[in-house]
Design an enzyme around this catalytic site. Structure first.
Site, short mmCIF file in Angstrom:
data_model
loop_
_atom_site.label_atom_id
_atom_site.label_comp_id
_atom_site.label_asym_id
_atom_site.label_seq_id
_atom_site.Cartn_x
_atom_site.Cartn_y
_atom_site.Cartn_z
N ALA A 236 21.51 24.64 68.25
CA ALA A 236 21.23 26.07 68.23
C ALA A 236 19.71 26.20 68.28
O ALA A 236 18.98 25.25 67.96
CB ALA A 236 21.79 26.69 66.97
N GLY B 241 24.47 22.45 67.26
CA GLY B 241 25.25 23.37 68.08
C GLY B 241 25.62 22.78 69.44
O GLY B 241 26.63 23.17 70.03
#
Ligand code: CO8
Length: 261
Positions: free
Chosen positions: A67, A112
């Site tokens: 992320a 992520g």
């Protein structure tokens, strides 16, 4: 063809290729990436001519290094909660997509990035791929499904060690552990993933949707309920035109021509 800023979208016949396209940030997954992917996945799902997809990262270093840490560093906790931050990944990509999609992991798949790869129906990895959940080192924990999907994929021992220490798994260990279906040389990764997607796209489309649903159901239900669901699905598929065509084609020793009906 692509109207998006953070991803590229290409059609290869019935296969859609999504490429995460922020190589300068190792394809970090910002909210903008999710917004672009949500729209692109919805178009893929809605287009009856598109039957399978591949997602990969641009550049030769990363699928996605996580992320976007820079986006999140200053974000107040109340905003994460108010926005139900990260919920869209599972809702808009996993739950909203009945057609199969493959992650072609071409380098780092961290945080992520590892979690996005695990959202795909399966992963094909290049020989330089590596997987990890390093969130613990940032003072947080996985937030896009890593603690759940990694544990289901590789079992408690490896998932626990990786999430607690941030240790990465290389491609060979990922294949041994069942995290990826196959490892191929980096130069052949995209061609192999597209070839596999084309093979899936050549199958009767209702069958591929049914298989995806059933295999995923194995993680959600008891064995008895799963077996019943499988049998019902089999029985329903027996009512399709593609079943009649598939069996006739076998008997006549020719290739089937599918209608998706
Ligand atoms: N987010 C934003 N930018 C990133 C990210 C990321 N996850 N990863 C790499 N980048 C950027 C770097 O900042 C750098 O940008 P710049 O050139 O402007 O400095 C550029 O990409 C290239 O990266 P490096 O110079 O670090 O490349 P190296 O080859 O030296 O290292 C690594 C590669 C090992 C992959 C390294 O980049 C790394 O460790 N990245 C972070 C990996 C990570 O921790 N991922 C997990 C992220 S956390 C997550 O996904 C869950 C939620 C996070 C919430 C955070 C709240 C605080």
């Amino acid at each position: 063809e692509t109207p998006f800023e953070t991803i590229l979208v290409e059609r290869h016949g019935p296969v859609t290729l999504f490429t995460l396209n922020r190589p300068q940030a190792l394809n970090a997954l910002s909210s903008h990436v999710l917004a672009d992917l949500t729209q692109a996945f919805a178009a893929f799902e809605a287009d009856p001519a598109q039957l399978c997809a591949v997602i990969t990262g641009s550049g030769d270093k990363a699928f996605a290094a996580g992320a976007d840490i820079k986006e999140m560093a200053e974000k107040p906790a109340a905003d994460f909660f108010a926005e139900d931050f990260f919920a869209g990944w599972t809702r808009d990509l996993v739950k909203a997509t009945r057609k199969p999609w493959i992650a072609a992991v071409n380098g780092f798949a961290l945080g992520g990035g590892c979690e996005l790869a695990m959202m795909a129906d399966f992963i094909i990895a290049s020989d330089n791929a590596c997987f990890g959940q390093p969130e613990i080192r940032l003072g947080i924990a996985p937030g896009m499904g890593g603690s759940q999907r990694l544990t289901r994929a590789v079992g408690k021992a490896k998932a626990m060690e990786m999430c607690l220490t941030g240790r990465m798994m290389d491609a060979a260990e990922a294949e041994r552990s069942g995290l990826v279906s196959r490892v191929v040389p980096q130069a052949e990764l995209l061609a192999e993933a597209l070839k596999t997607a084309q093979a899936i796209a050549a199958m009767p489309p209702l069958g591929t949707i049914a298989v995806k649903e059933l295999v995923n159901l194995a993680f959600e239900t008891t064995l008895d309920q799963g077996i019943v669901a499988e049998r019902r699905t089999f029985q329903v598929l027996c009512a399709t035109q593609d079943k009649a065509e598939g069996m006739a084609a076998f008997v006549e020793k020719r290739a089937g021509v599918w209608k998706g009906k």
